[in-house]
Enzyme design. Sequence first.
Site, PDB file in Angstrom:
ATOM      1  N   GLU A  30       0.818  -1.205   0.000  1.00  0.00           N
ATOM      2  CA  GLU A  30       0.000   0.000   0.000  1.00  0.00           C
ATOM      3  C   GLU A  30       0.859   1.265   0.000  1.00  0.00           C
ATOM      4  O   GLU A  30       1.951   1.293   0.555  1.00  0.00           O
ATOM      5  CB  GLU A  30      -0.935  -0.002   1.222  1.00  0.00           C
ATOM      6  CG  GLU A  30      -1.980  -1.103   1.105  1.00  0.00           C
ATOM      7  CD  GLU A  30      -2.989  -1.105   2.251  1.00  0.00           C
ATOM      8  OE1 GLU A  30      -4.183  -1.310   1.975  1.00  0.00           O
ATOM      9  OE2 GLU A  30      -2.588  -0.918   3.411  1.00  0.00           O
ATOM     10  N   CYS A  62       3.458   8.511   1.102  1.00  0.00           N
ATOM     11  CA  CYS A  62       3.974   7.549   2.080  1.00  0.00           C
ATOM     12  C   CYS A  62       4.164   6.212   1.363  1.00  0.00           C
ATOM     13  O   CYS A  62       3.205   5.607   0.882  1.00  0.00           O
ATOM     14  CB  CYS A  62       2.983   7.430   3.226  1.00  0.00           C
ATOM     15  SG  CYS A  62       3.459   6.226   4.458  1.00  0.00           S
ATOM     16  N   CYS A 116       6.238  -7.147   7.079  1.00  0.00           N
ATOM     17  CA  CYS A 116       7.392  -6.696   7.866  1.00  0.00           C
ATOM     18  C   CYS A 116       7.846  -7.862   8.724  1.00  0.00           C
ATOM     19  O   CYS A 116       7.015  -8.603   9.240  1.00  0.00           O
ATOM     20  CB  CYS A 116       6.994  -5.512   8.753  1.00  0.00           C
ATOM     21  SG  CYS A 116       8.380  -4.728   9.600  1.00  0.00           S
ATOM     22  N   CYS A 142       5.996  -5.259  15.764  1.00  0.00           N
ATOM     23  CA  CYS A 142       5.645  -4.297  16.801  1.00  0.00           C
ATOM     24  C   CYS A 142       4.198  -4.549  17.197  1.00  0.00           C
ATOM     25  O   CYS A 142       3.343  -4.776  16.332  1.00  0.00           O
ATOM     26  CB  CYS A 142       5.857  -2.871  16.308  1.00  0.00           C
ATOM     27  SG  CYS A 142       7.568  -2.567  15.800  1.00  0.00           S
ATOM     28  N   CYS A 160       1.172  -2.483  15.590  1.00  0.00           N
ATOM     29  CA  CYS A 160       1.204  -2.186  14.157  1.00  0.00           C
ATOM     30  C   CYS A 160       0.509  -3.283  13.346  1.00  0.00           C
ATOM     31  O   CYS A 160       0.835  -4.464  13.477  1.00  0.00           O
ATOM     32  CB  CYS A 160       2.649  -2.035  13.703  1.00  0.00           C
ATOM     33  SG  CYS A 160       2.830  -1.821  11.927  1.00  0.00           S
ATOM     34  N   CYS A 178      -1.241   5.914   9.993  1.00  0.00           N
ATOM     35  CA  CYS A 178      -0.012   5.232  10.430  1.00  0.00           C
ATOM     36  C   CYS A 178      -0.344   3.908  11.084  1.00  0.00           C
ATOM     37  O   CYS A 178      -1.181   3.863  11.994  1.00  0.00           O
ATOM     38  CB  CYS A 178       0.717   6.033  11.498  1.00  0.00           C
ATOM     39  SG  CYS A 178       1.321   7.608  11.000  1.00  0.00           S
TER      40      CYS A 178
HETATM   41  N1  SAH Z   1       9.011   0.268   9.937  1.00  0.00           N
HETATM   42  C1  SAH Z   1       9.212   1.659  10.049  1.00  0.00           C
HETATM   43  C2  SAH Z   1       8.372   2.485   9.115  1.00  0.00           C
HETATM   44  C3  SAH Z   1       6.910   2.119   8.975  1.00  0.00           C
HETATM   45  S1  SAH Z   1       5.850   2.369  10.372  1.00  0.00           S
HETATM   46  C4  SAH Z   1       9.030   2.135  11.450  1.00  0.00           C
HETATM   47  O1  SAH Z   1       8.526   1.365  12.261  1.00  0.00           O
HETATM   48  O2  SAH Z   1       9.440   3.257  11.744  1.00  0.00           O
HETATM   49  C5  SAH Z   1       5.539   4.122  10.356  1.00  0.00           C
HETATM   50  C6  SAH Z   1       5.141   4.683  11.731  1.00  0.00           C
HETATM   51  O3  SAH Z   1       3.812   4.300  12.108  1.00  0.00           O
HETATM   52  C7  SAH Z   1       6.050   4.211  12.853  1.00  0.00           C
HETATM   53  O4  SAH Z   1       6.409   5.256  13.714  1.00  0.00           O
HETATM   54  C8  SAH Z   1       5.150   3.235  13.536  1.00  0.00           C
HETATM   55  O5  SAH Z   1       5.589   2.979  14.810  1.00  0.00           O
HETATM   56  C9  SAH Z   1       3.831   3.931  13.460  1.00  0.00           C
HETATM   57  N2  SAH Z   1       2.695   3.070  13.788  1.00  0.00           N
HETATM   58  C10 SAH Z   1       2.616   1.738  13.650  1.00  0.00           C
HETATM   59  N3  SAH Z   1       1.411   1.278  14.046  1.00  0.00           N
HETATM   60  C11 SAH Z   1       0.701   2.346  14.451  1.00  0.00           C
HETATM   61  C12 SAH Z   1      -0.631   2.528  14.938  1.00  0.00           C
HETATM   62  N4  SAH Z   1      -1.457   1.500  15.069  1.00  0.00           N
HETATM   63  N5  SAH Z   1      -1.037   3.786  15.245  1.00  0.00           N
HETATM   64  C13 SAH Z   1      -0.204   4.840  15.060  1.00  0.00           C
HETATM   65  N6  SAH Z   1       1.047   4.729  14.590  1.00  0.00           N
HETATM   66  C14 SAH Z   1       1.510   3.500  14.294  1.00  0.00           C
HETATM   67 FE1  SF4 Z   2       7.402  -3.131  10.970  1.00  0.00          FE
HETATM   68 FE2  SF4 Z   2       5.181  -1.911  11.778  1.00  0.00          FE
HETATM   69 FE3  SF4 Z   2       7.220  -2.232  13.490  1.00  0.00          FE
HETATM   70 FE4  SF4 Z   2       7.443  -0.478  11.463  1.00  0.00          FE
HETATM   71  S1  SF4 Z   2       6.007  -0.350  13.168  1.00  0.00           S
HETATM   72  S2  SF4 Z   2       8.984  -2.000  12.133  1.00  0.00           S
HETATM   73  S3  SF4 Z   2       6.257  -1.570   9.853  1.00  0.00           S
HETATM   74  S4  SF4 Z   2       6.020  -3.882  12.545  1.00  0.00           S
END
Ligand code: SAH
Ligand code: SF4
Length: 389
Positions: free
Chosen positions: A122, A137, A144, A148, A151, A375
């Site tokens: 996406e 973006c 991934c 996390c 996420c 995000c």
């Molecule tokens: N993998 C990279 C880039 C993609 S995530 C990273 O983790 O930085 C982009 C941003 O979205 C990151 O700061 C991530 O922590 C945040 N993010 C992930 N899940 C989220 C959620 N459910 N609500 C708000 N931000 C989130």
């Molecule tokens: Fe991967 Fe989501 Fe963690 Fe970014 S926030 S490193 S996309 S699992």
Amino acid sequence: MSATPDLTDAERARILAKSALFNPPAAQLPDGRRDLVGLTREELADELAGIGEKPFRAKQLWHWIYHQGATDFSAMSSIARPLQERLAERFVIGRPGVATVQTSADETRKWLFRFRDGQEAETVYIPDRHEDRGAVCISSQVGCTLSCRFCHTGTQTLVRNLGAAEIVGQFMAARDAYGEWPSPRGETPRLLSTIVLMGMGEPLYNYENVARAMRIVMDGEGIGLSRRRITLSTSGVVPMMDRCGAELGVNLAVSLHAVRDELRDEIVPLNRKYPIAELIAACRRYPGASNARRITFEYIMLRGVNDSEAEARELVRLIAGIPAKVNLIPFNPWPGSDYRPSGREALERFAAIVQSGGFAAPIRMPRGQDILAACGQLRTDSRRTRPAA
Ligand code: SAH
Ligand code: SF4
């Protein structure tokens, strides 16, 4: 809940070591033609030398592909018809296919792009609320490997890395959709003028392809985005942060989200490998960080988990002396997620403490939430087509 709670660090490392399995498809199409998108200038010149063309042709083609956004050789008016035809027999100027596109009530647009092997990722366009411009973006991987806890992408085990052509192709396809290539009158594009590598995937676990794509995007004779208009977001792959700074010099965003290792180990599992102290040290040495080019710390606000006043004070202490700002992102829920966003009061108290510590701390209101484009809400149904081991 993460979809891969049983993956240990050792197992995850083994998966990464086998990352050749995760490579994007070759630049060769089934019909034998080659995609020119994603090649470096030198490789483009080599391809053309292979059909007996001189180096200046590479410069000409580069201009058509990356400055004008041409996808068809017959549109290249500075190239004679017979050569246009020879090029079309051997090469294509590819774009990812659009599987779906959705536009939010707030004008945010999300594409689900489908690549040649059927895998999907996406891309989101986020228009600026006040100005006539916006950010694209971009995803760096399908899924991934890091999981996390908050996420949505992290619930999808990595399917594969995106290739340079697929990474730059997301931006080019978005420009196609908005008619954002220079007009014949020479007006330059404005809307799609910033790239944030914050889509699906961890860009520093696919560094070679990301770097190649960003070098193409930054080339002054093509798309020509300055490195100041590109921000790479990482969950903290410390050794690659040094390389990224030295080689690309793009803006850095770091997904910090917690100020104690115990909590960060749990919500950003990569912390077990590169703990907070090492991550902050890497930020301190990131080249080019200055007051004009601050490092962004992303801090997702999870109700009752990481949003206390004590944590705000600890955050200020941790990043003291770094030219930085802190983006406070209220948690964006997704189907099945097990956190709640912090309340307005907690957000404002946290922001006030960080601000009084000398850092800008904007609260990032979600964009495109109604189409799951905010995000952390990105996820596709792509599945691995062959086993990882
Ligand atoms: N993998 C990279 C880039 C993609 S995530 C990273 O983790 O930085 C982009 C941003 O979205 C990151 O700061 C991530 O922590 C945040 N993010 C992930 N899940 C989220 C959620 N459910 N609500 C708000 N931000 C989130
Ligand atoms: Fe991967 Fe989501 Fe963690 Fe970014 S926030 S490193 S996309 S699992």
